[in-house]
Design a protein around this motif. Structure first.
Motif, PDB file in Angstrom:
ATOM      1  N   LEU A  44     -64.061 -32.135  13.269  1.00  0.00           N
ATOM      2  CA  LEU A  44     -62.665 -31.732  13.060  1.00  0.00           C
ATOM      3  C   LEU A  44     -61.902 -31.544  14.368  1.00  0.00           C
ATOM      4  CD1 LEU A  44     -63.149 -29.213  10.142  1.00  0.00           C
ATOM      5  CD2 LEU A  44     -61.853 -31.353  10.048  1.00  0.00           C
ATOM      6  N   THR A  45     -62.622 -31.212  15.429  1.00  0.00           N
ATOM      7  CA  THR A  45     -61.943 -30.971  16.703  1.00  0.00           C
ATOM      8  C   THR A  45     -61.937 -32.202  17.612  1.00  0.00           C
ATOM      9  OG1 THR A  45     -63.961 -30.016  17.638  1.00  0.00           O
ATOM     10  CG2 THR A  45     -62.359 -28.491  16.669  1.00  0.00           C
ATOM     11  N   ARG A  46     -62.604 -33.274  17.185  1.00  0.00           N
ATOM     12  CA  ARG A  46     -62.537 -34.515  17.968  1.00  0.00           C
ATOM     13  C   ARG A  46     -61.106 -35.038  17.927  1.00  0.00           C
ATOM     14  NH1 ARG A  46     -67.841 -35.404  15.819  1.00  0.00           N
ATOM     15  NH2 ARG A  46     -69.281 -35.556  17.563  1.00  0.00           N
ATOM     16  N   PRO A  47     -60.704 -35.743  18.975  1.00  0.00           N
ATOM     17  CA  PRO A  47     -59.337 -36.280  18.976  1.00  0.00           C
ATOM     18  C   PRO A  47     -59.155 -37.363  17.915  1.00  0.00           C
ATOM     19  CG  PRO A  47     -60.545 -37.000  20.932  1.00  0.00           C
ATOM     20  CD  PRO A  47     -61.433 -36.051  20.197  1.00  0.00           C
ATOM     21  N   TYR A  48     -57.951 -37.436  17.423  1.00  0.00           N
ATOM     22  CA  TYR A  48     -57.575 -38.462  16.446  1.00  0.00           C
ATOM     23  C   TYR A  48     -58.005 -39.843  16.931  1.00  0.00           C
ATOM     24  CZ  TYR A  48     -54.361 -41.337  13.638  1.00  0.00           C
ATOM     25  OH  TYR A  48     -53.809 -42.281  12.806  1.00  0.00           O
ATOM     26  N   HIS A  81     -60.481 -40.716  18.512  1.00  0.00           N
ATOM     27  CA  HIS A  81     -61.913 -40.946  18.295  1.00  0.00           C
ATOM     28  C   HIS A  81     -62.121 -41.723  16.990  1.00  0.00           C
ATOM     29  CE1 HIS A  81     -66.242 -40.111  18.004  1.00  0.00           C
ATOM     30  NE2 HIS A  81     -66.012 -39.807  16.735  1.00  0.00           N
ATOM     31  N   TYR A  82     -61.302 -41.414  15.999  1.00  0.00           N
ATOM     32  CA  TYR A  82     -61.406 -42.041  14.683  1.00  0.00           C
ATOM     33  C   TYR A  82     -60.568 -43.309  14.573  1.00  0.00           C
ATOM     34  CZ  TYR A  82     -63.565 -37.636  13.520  1.00  0.00           C
ATOM     35  OH  TYR A  82     -64.401 -36.559  13.506  1.00  0.00           O
ATOM     36  N   GLN A  83     -59.521 -43.383  15.367  1.00  0.00           N
ATOM     37  CA  GLN A  83     -58.619 -44.525  15.379  1.00  0.00           C
ATOM     38  C   GLN A  83     -58.489 -44.980  16.831  1.00  0.00           C
ATOM     39  OE1 GLN A  83     -56.478 -45.281  11.931  1.00  0.00           O
ATOM     40  NE2 GLN A  83     -58.663 -44.842  11.918  1.00  0.00           N
ATOM     41  N   PRO A  84     -59.483 -45.707  17.354  1.00  0.00           N
ATOM     42  CA  PRO A  84     -59.526 -46.041  18.781  1.00  0.00           C
ATOM     43  C   PRO A  84     -58.307 -46.815  19.275  1.00  0.00           C
ATOM     44  CG  PRO A  84     -61.553 -46.738  17.679  1.00  0.00           C
ATOM     45  CD  PRO A  84     -60.646 -46.189  16.632  1.00  0.00           C
ATOM     46  N   TRP A  85     -57.636 -47.507  18.395  1.00  0.00           N
ATOM     47  CA  TRP A  85     -56.439 -48.259  18.762  1.00  0.00           C
ATOM     48  C   TRP A  85     -55.235 -47.337  18.918  1.00  0.00           C
ATOM     49  CZ3 TRP A  85     -59.708 -49.333  14.751  1.00  0.00           C
ATOM     50  CH2 TRP A  85     -59.429 -48.686  13.550  1.00  0.00           C
ATOM     51  N   ALA A  86     -55.359 -46.062  18.559  1.00  0.00           N
ATOM     52  CA  ALA A  86     -54.276 -45.081  18.693  1.00  0.00           C
ATOM     53  C   ALA A  86     -54.393 -44.421  20.070  1.00  0.00           C
ATOM     54  CB  ALA A  86     -54.349 -44.054  17.580  1.00  0.00           C
ATOM     55  N   VAL A  87     -54.200 -45.209  21.086  1.00  0.00           N
ATOM     56  CA  VAL A  87     -54.358 -44.756  22.466  1.00  0.00           C
ATOM     57  C   VAL A  87     -53.410 -43.590  22.744  1.00  0.00           C
ATOM     58  CG1 VAL A  87     -54.172 -45.468  24.883  1.00  0.00           C
ATOM     59  CG2 VAL A  87     -55.053 -47.072  23.158  1.00  0.00           C
ATOM     60  N   GLY A  88     -53.976 -42.562  23.376  1.00  0.00           N
ATOM     61  CA  GLY A  88     -53.163 -41.410  23.762  1.00  0.00           C
ATOM     62  C   GLY A  88     -53.015 -40.362  22.678  1.00  0.00           C
ATOM     63  N   ARG A  89     -53.554 -40.598  21.511  1.00  0.00           N
ATOM     64  CA  ARG A  89     -53.488 -39.608  20.425  1.00  0.00           C
ATOM     65  C   ARG A  89     -54.702 -38.698  20.539  1.00  0.00           C
ATOM     66  NH1 ARG A  89     -50.109 -40.935  15.873  1.00  0.00           N
ATOM     67  NH2 ARG A  89     -48.327 -41.968  16.786  1.00  0.00           N
ATOM     68  N   GLU A 120     -54.762 -35.314  20.101  1.00  0.00           N
ATOM     69  CA  GLU A 120     -54.738 -34.076  19.329  1.00  0.00           C
ATOM     70  C   GLU A 120     -55.932 -34.064  18.379  1.00  0.00           C
ATOM     71  OE1 GLU A 120     -52.346 -36.405  19.220  1.00  0.00           O
ATOM     72  OE2 GLU A 120     -50.623 -35.562  20.229  1.00  0.00           O
ATOM     73  N   PRO A 121     -56.450 -32.893  18.056  1.00  0.00           N
ATOM     74  CA  PRO A 121     -57.624 -32.821  17.177  1.00  0.00           C
ATOM     75  C   PRO A 121     -57.330 -33.347  15.766  1.00  0.00           C
ATOM     76  CG  PRO A 121     -57.080 -30.642  18.079  1.00  0.00           C
ATOM     77  CD  PRO A 121     -56.010 -31.586  18.512  1.00  0.00           C
ATOM     78  N   LEU A 122     -58.357 -33.892  15.164  1.00  0.00           N
ATOM     79  CA  LEU A 122     -58.246 -34.446  13.817  1.00  0.00           C
ATOM     80  C   LEU A 122     -57.704 -33.428  12.830  1.00  0.00           C
ATOM     81  CD1 LEU A 122     -58.817 -36.753  11.790  1.00  0.00           C
ATOM     82  CD2 LEU A 122     -61.114 -35.773  11.525  1.00  0.00           C
ATOM     83  N   TYR A 123     -58.133 -32.162  12.938  1.00  0.00           N
ATOM     84  CA  TYR A 123     -57.711 -31.179  11.943  1.00  0.00           C
ATOM     85  C   TYR A 123     -56.197 -31.038  11.866  1.00  0.00           C
ATOM     86  CZ  TYR A 123     -57.181 -27.658  15.654  1.00  0.00           C
ATOM     87  OH  TYR A 123     -56.790 -26.982  16.783  1.00  0.00           O
ATOM     88  N   GLY A 124     -55.498 -31.240  12.967  1.00  0.00           N
ATOM     89  CA  GLY A 124     -54.039 -31.160  12.935  1.00  0.00           C
ATOM     90  C   GLY A 124     -53.430 -32.287  12.114  1.00  0.00           C
ATOM     91  N   TYR A 125     -54.004 -33.460  12.207  1.00  0.00           N
ATOM     92  CA  TYR A 125     -53.539 -34.589  11.405  1.00  0.00           C
ATOM     93  C   TYR A 125     -53.842 -34.360   9.929  1.00  0.00           C
ATOM     94  CZ  TYR A 125     -52.440 -37.321  15.531  1.00  0.00           C
ATOM     95  OH  TYR A 125     -51.879 -37.765  16.691  1.00  0.00           O
ATOM     96  N   ILE A 126     -54.996 -33.778   9.666  1.00  0.00           N
ATOM     97  CA  ILE A 126     -55.343 -33.484   8.275  1.00  0.00           C
ATOM     98  C   ILE A 126     -54.357 -32.470   7.702  1.00  0.00           C
ATOM     99  CG2 ILE A 126     -57.075 -32.431   6.759  1.00  0.00           C
ATOM    100  CD1 ILE A 126     -59.214 -33.659   8.713  1.00  0.00           C
ATOM    101  N   ARG A 127     -54.103 -31.410   8.433  1.00  0.00           N
ATOM    102  CA  ARG A 127     -53.145 -30.396   7.983  1.00  0.00           C
ATOM    103  C   ARG A 127     -51.753 -31.017   7.777  1.00  0.00           C
ATOM    104  NH1 ARG A 127     -52.828 -25.174   7.826  1.00  0.00           N
ATOM    105  NH2 ARG A 127     -54.723 -24.772   9.005  1.00  0.00           N
TER     106      ARG A 127
END
Length: 178
Positions: free
Chosen positions: A134-138, A140-148, A150-157
């Motif tokens: 949950l704390t990995r950067p966005y 990490h899950y979307q490698p093409w989203a360079v510079g994103r 922020e932690p995944l949990y913020g995107y989920i929220r």
């Protein structure tokens, strides 16, 4: 060392995230349950959206978070091309219009089922994530989203409870405060 009940512990933050997602969903669905078929399908806003269009929009964006967790491109989950997805740099209007066109006119029962099913599926996936996940950067899950970063949990929220509350307000205005 923090304990699971320590307000600063990661476990407490994870539990709060899950509670917030569920409570946002519960607030929205309780409100939707007060609306009749005409309220869900007849009034339209300036963009031509019905209440059902708003609910499908929420299902699409929440569903895109399932794709993120699974390392799949969000644009595929939403049902737009990568070129359309690239317009996100200028805002969400083009993507949101594509979502609305794709799902316009769906029967209310189908819309509600899609929203409920997507919510349950996303909650199950989020519950399976570790605090580290949950704390990995966005990105990490979307490698093409360079510079994103922020932690995944913020995107989920943002794509659940915050989005649900935002669109509930839009629906309330649309149906005249019912």
């Amino acid at each position: 060392m923090s304990t699971p009940d320590d307000p600063s512990s990661p476990a407490t933050h994870r539990r709060a995230l899950m509670e917030d997602i569920q409570s946002g969903y519960d607030r929205l669905t309780a409100y939707l349950d007060t609306l009749d078929e005409a309220a869900l399908t007849v009034p339209t806003d300036a963009a031509g959206w019905t209440a059902n269009d708003h609910v499908m929009h929420l299902a699409a964006w929440a569903g895109s978070m399932i794709a993120v967790i699974e390392g799949q491109p969000r644009w595929e989950a939403i049902g737009v091309s990568r070129d359309v997805w690239a317009t996100i740099a200028d805002g969400y209007d083009v993507i949101n219009a594509a979502i609305q066109r794709r799902h316009a006119g769906r029967p209310s029962a189908e819309v509600r089922r899609a929203f409920d099913d997507t919510h349950r599926a996303l909650v199950a996936r989020v519950e399976a994530l570790s605090i580290d996940d949950l704390t990995r950067p966005y990105s990490h899950y979307q490698p093409w989203a360079v510079g994103r970063d922020e932690p995944l949990y913020g995107y989920i929220r943002g794509n659940t409870v915050e989005h649900y509350d935002e669109h509930r307000g839009y629906i309330e205005v649309l149906v005249g405060g019912r």
